[in-house]
Enzyme design. Structure first.
Site: not given
Length: 443
Positions: A159, A192-194, A196, A214
């Site tokens: 994460d 990393e949730w997109g 970067n 999420d």
């Protein structure tokens, strides 16, 4: 101390007497493990349903359910512990499991899962702390990777909380290298949730990367709630919102490197800002279908010990799973998105196609599908449907029956010709129809 001694030893080996230390040092890069992600990963994760409320008994009961329900045989082989398994680090900095939650230890749990035909997944974070404020891996990457390998871990979700002032490419590459050096094949799931744009750089780093924030147990957008001071509260994304974020990224996905639009909420329910939320059977079916069409990881997030027959039938549909797991590994193409209807095509091996129509509107829609109005010329895959020339057998994936062909013999003056056949169907509100198209050999 272990790191320092290791580096000193490596330096002694690498720099023999008389060799200048100014020469370029050897690269620390270690390739990611190959052939652990030839198709999108399938399994179960603890987070969506249980958050940090996990323990050894729950995980073993889930493993037993995955076997008895036939989910392992269907391809769901990873059982992933998300945030909340961690204990403290010892005096040398090595991470320990929480022995109150996991009294037998993580190695014994891995052995139990392996005996059931399952693989153990674990969770950490590139920052100083995990999202739930347990110990992160920053500064302990090699220690953690070697610990996971010793335990028998097969999957790492990594994460991005508390990662301020950390370079994402460097952080995820560092953990990739550590996993490689540890010597045990471990699936590396980047989360990393997109933030970067990992799809632009992570194909050689991880096996999958999150493309969105999420997910929550909602088909449509979740209303914003506010705190006492009028500030908007955090809320998860809905199925439809995530589809919009993941859909444009198909060119970046493929065998060994997958776009990850987050875990499945099929059959799950949850509290979001004080309100219970859950999806209908139709919405669950649409959610599952679109994840399969997008060649997404299929990571379940519901309580398998209380699963309903309706939910089990959705997640065990072998024909839909085969679409997701197709060896070509091509993410589906959204051909049309109009009047509340989304038309998707996914190239499959052997000249087959998967095709679906999802109804995002509030009313049922009677639909006449004219195949020749849906011609696909997919430049990314190099595939064309050629409906005017190729006759396809149409298989209804959710009903498990034949739905005829795309071409049939004509009548009257056209009896010697093959003419288009229109498929008439009603797509219920928030539901989906899905078909597999297989070329019919010419005689």
């Amino acid at each position: 101390m272990r790191k320092c001694l290791l580096l000193i030893a490596l330096t002694a080996i690498i720099l023999p007497t008389g060799v200048s230390a100014q020469q370029p040092r050897p690269s620390a890069d270690f390739p990611k493990w190959e052939h652990v992600a030839d198709t999108p990963q399938m399994g179960w994760s603890s987070w969506n349903c249980f958050a940090t409320n996990i323990n050894e008994d729950l995980i073993k009961a889930t493993a037993d359910a995955m076997v008895s329900l036939g989910l392992v045989d269907a391809g769901y082989i990873y059982l992933n512990l998300d945030d909340g398994w961690h204990g403290e680090r010892d005096k040398k900095g090595f991470i320990q499991e929480d022995r109150t939650k996991f009294p037998s230890g993580m190695k014994a749990l891995a052995d139990y899962l392996h005996s059931k035909g399952l693989k153990l997944g674990i969770y950490s974070d590139a920052g100083d702390f995990t999202c739930a404020c347990y110990a992160g891996s920053n500064g302990h990457e090699y220690q953690d990777a070697f610990t996971y390998a010793e335990w028998g871990v097969d999957y790492l979700k990594y994460d991005w909380c508390y990662a301020e002032n950390i370079n994402p490419i460097g952080a995820y590459t560092l953990m990739r290298n550590a996993l490689g050096r540890a010597g045990r094949p471990i699936f590396f799931s980047m989360c990393e949730w997109g933030s970067n744009k990992p799809w632009e750089w992570a194909a050689e780093v991880g096996h999958s990367w999150r493309t969105t924030g999420d997910i929550g147990p909602s088909f449509g957008p979740i209303p914003v709630s506010y705190d006492e001071d009028g500030n908007p509260l955090w809320k998860p994304l809905s199925v439809l919102e995530i589809i919009e974020l993941n859909e444009p990224l198909r060119e970046y996905a493929g065998p060994g490197h997958w776009n990850d639009p987050d875990m499945l909420e099929v059959g799950n329910k949850g509290m979001v800002n004080g309100k219970w939320m859950a999806m209908t059977e139709a919405e669950n079916r649409s959610h599952f279908t679109l994840w399969c069409m997008m060649a997404a990881p299929l990571i379940l997030g519901n309580d398998l010990t209380t699963i309903t027959p309706e939910t089990l039938a959705i997640i065990k549909n072998k024909e839909m799973i085969a679409v997701d797991q197709d060896p070509l590994g091509i993410q589906g193409l959204r051909l049309k998105n109009e009047n509340g209807l989304q038309y998707w095509f996914k190239p499959l091996e052997g000249g087959d196609w998967a095709f679906c129509v999802m109804n995002t509107g509030e009313a049922d829609v009677p639909l006449s599908i004219d195949w020749q109005e849906l011609e696909v010329n997919d430049r990314f895959s190099g595939r064309k449907t050629s409906f005017s020339k190729v006759n396809y057998a149409v298989r209804d994936i959710w009903k498990g029956v034949s739905a005829g062909n795309t071409l049939v013999k004509g009548k009257g003056s056209k009896r010697k010709q093959m003419v288009p056949k229109v498929l008439n169907v009603t797509v219920a509100s928030h539901d989906v129809v899905a078909y597999r198209l297989t070329p019919v050999p010419t005689k």
